[in-house]
Design an enzyme around this catalytic site. Structure first.
Site, mmCIF file in Angstrom:
data_model
loop_
_atom_site.group_PDB
_atom_site.id
_atom_site.type_symbol
_atom_site.label_atom_id
_atom_site.label_comp_id
_atom_site.label_asym_id
_atom_site.label_seq_id
_atom_site.Cartn_x
_atom_site.Cartn_y
_atom_site.Cartn_z
ATOM 1 N N SER A 103 0.844 -1.181 0.000
ATOM 2 C CA SER A 103 0.000 0.000 0.000
ATOM 3 C C SER A 103 0.883 1.236 0.000
ATOM 4 C CB SER A 103 -0.900 0.011 1.238
ATOM 5 O OG SER A 103 -0.092 0.314 2.364
ATOM 6 N N LYS A 104 0.239 2.394 0.033
ATOM 7 C CA LYS A 104 0.978 3.659 -0.027
ATOM 8 C C LYS A 104 2.032 3.770 1.083
ATOM 9 C CE LYS A 104 -2.259 6.502 -2.529
ATOM 10 N NZ LYS A 104 -3.668 6.229 -2.273
#
Ligand code: GLU
Length: 489
Positions: free
Chosen positions: A253-254
């Site tokens: 994810s980010k």
């Protein structure tokens, strides 16, 4: 078997994720290896989240990565259109016979009724599924619902007591009990087909032979098989590739850094390096080799060496691969890759003239071994464009020891005078000048290099000194030498 046809079918709902690029790559590599067709279809039935901007972003990223498609959006083909929202008539034509044959039926249940039923099932500890309320409605009931103004969905009648089984290219034999599926919606009340339905119709009508996609779609596959069966169509070969995890084994994810292809492009990574890295996310080649040309990837890739277990995204590995690919760039290509970053840092003008370009090329070449991707140049270039960095205490102690050498003032003064007398400065000239000092002072290299490096850069280590001094130019070099000489007393 007919010629292999694979597809990449992204939903244009946001930036093009690195995981999507990996799915596209596996399909593309397989198509290229097998002499098959690689098709690109846009799955935009999620009207609220799909945007043309995202579609353009995906297409641009695929082109940048060199994954050209043979059929599909923009390039055309015999099975278009290739954007799902332009295929609504095709879906309708297939739904009507399903309804007529009673393999599907209209469902008038409202959202609220379905939700209430779901809650009831959950409270009883059951896995929620449609309770079949509209399976056998009478004409009167249907008329009554219509009179209420209810807009129906279409549900597939899923047979009970069957097994949906398939041999997955990655996961082996997989089977699901049809009783767990329940009659599910295939067309929403606004007439838009759901993903599972559209994907089956598209894959079949576009003659896709192999469906290679992310593991997250594995749970959709029994529904899709139910649709294939209802339509009497042959099921394609499936291959569900594993999730990509961060180094902490959590879903990528980010938090783990850049996740979109475009971010990596903007950071100055090379498309061939990204492909090489993505190929190794799940595919384990035979042997130790880790760097592959595109041609080697195509020749070596095979689905039976794609692992079931999750792939771990290791940014250090990507950086290592990119570093290696950067070695193959020409000086001009390296400059093109780094220029935007030098401009962003204010180290290069908008349109450099020939002289500035020559200097910047020298800078990029000099720093090449110190960077793994384009954007890192701006950190390394600080050495040339910014004030000297303040050393740590430990470094300072080492620096002071070098400057305390008896020979240091002599070396620095000789070098200063030699530089002051130069008409032109270049790495060759600097090299010759330093050599001259070694000869005249009879000192070993280290006793000449080190004081000069420290006096000009303030550091014990760094890129090639001949280049650094050339990049500083005469004035700045003299100024720094003078400053240091003054402190020596
Ligand atoms: N449109 C789906 C997605 O972007 C992919 C569907 C598929 O590959 O079957 O996740």
């Amino acid at each position: 078997m007919s010629k292999m046809k694979v597809r990449f079918a992204p939903s244009p709902t946001g930036p093009f994720h690195i995981g999507g690029a990996r799915s596209a790559l596996f399909n593309w590599l397989l198509a290229r290896k097998e002499g098959g067709t690689f098709l690109l279809r846009i799955e935009d039935t999620d009207l609220a989240r799909s945007t043309r901007e995202s579609e353009e972003n995906i297409k641009a990223a695929l082109k940048w990565l060199g994954m050209n498609w043979d059929e599909g959006i923009d390039v055309g083909g015999e099975n278009g259109p290739y954007r799902q929202t332009e295929r609504l008539d095709i879906y309708k034509e297939i739904t009507n016979p399903l309804l007529a044959e009673d393999k599907a039926y209209y469902c008038y249940c409202s959202e609220e009724e379905l939700e209430a039923e779901r809650q009831k099932q959950l409270e009883k500890g059951e896995t929620p599924k449609y309770n079949g309320h509209c399976r056998h409605l009478t004409e009167e009931q249907i008329e009554a619902y219509k009179a209420e103004g209810r807009k129906p969905t279409v549900r597939l009648r899923v047979p009970l007591n069957e097994t949906f089984a398939f041999d997955d290219m990655v996961r082996g034999h997989v089977s699901f009990d049809s009783n767990g599926v329940g009659d599910f919606v295939i067309v929403k009340s606004d007439g838009i087909p759901v993903y599972n339905y559209a994907v089956v119709i598209d894959d079949h009508t576009m003659e896709v032979t192999h469906v290679i996609r992310a593991e997250e779609h594995l749970s959709n596959t029994p529904r899709q098989i139910a649709i294939y069966n209802a339509l009497g169509w042959e099921v394609p070969v499936f291959g569900h590739i594993s999730l990509i995890l961060g180094k902490d084994y959590k879903k990528m994810s980010k938090r783990h850094g850049a996740t979109s292809v475009d971010q990596y492009r903007q950071l100055g990574y090379l498309p061939e390096a990204i492909n090489n890295f993505l190929a190794l996310l799940g595919w384990a080649p035979d042997g130790e080799q880790e760097l592959f040309t595109q041609e080697e990837l195509i020749q070596n890739f095979s689905m039976d060496r794609v692992a079931k277990n999750p792939a771990v995204f290791d940014i250090d590995k990507l950086n290592w691969i990119n570093f290696n690919y950067m070695k193959n760039l020409s000086d001009e290509e390296l400059y093109e890759l780094c220029l935007p970053h030098l401009q962003a840092a204010g180290y290069a003008s908008e349109t450099p003239d020939e002289a500035e370009k020559a200097k910047l090329i020298m800078l990029c070449v000099c720093l090449k071994d110190h960077i793994s991707f384009g954007a890192q140049i701006k950190d390394e270039a600080k050495l040339i464009f910014e004030d000297k960095e303040v050393p740590t205490d430990e470094e300072k102690a080492e620096i002071d020891a070098v400057l305390a050498e008896e020979s240091c003032p002599v070396v620095l003064k000789e070098f200063r005078d030699a530089v002051a007398a130069l008409d032109e400065i270049s790495p060759e000239v600097v090299k010759a000048t330093i050599k001259g000092i070694m000869k005249s002072t009879k000192l070993k290299g280290k006793f000449v290099f080190m004081p000069i490096r420290i006096a000009t850069t303030g550091q014990m280590h760094g890129p090639d000194l001949n280049y650094i001094i050339t990049l500083f130019g005469k004035e700045k070099t003299l100024q720094r030498l003078d400053e240091t000489i003054a402190t020596l007393g």
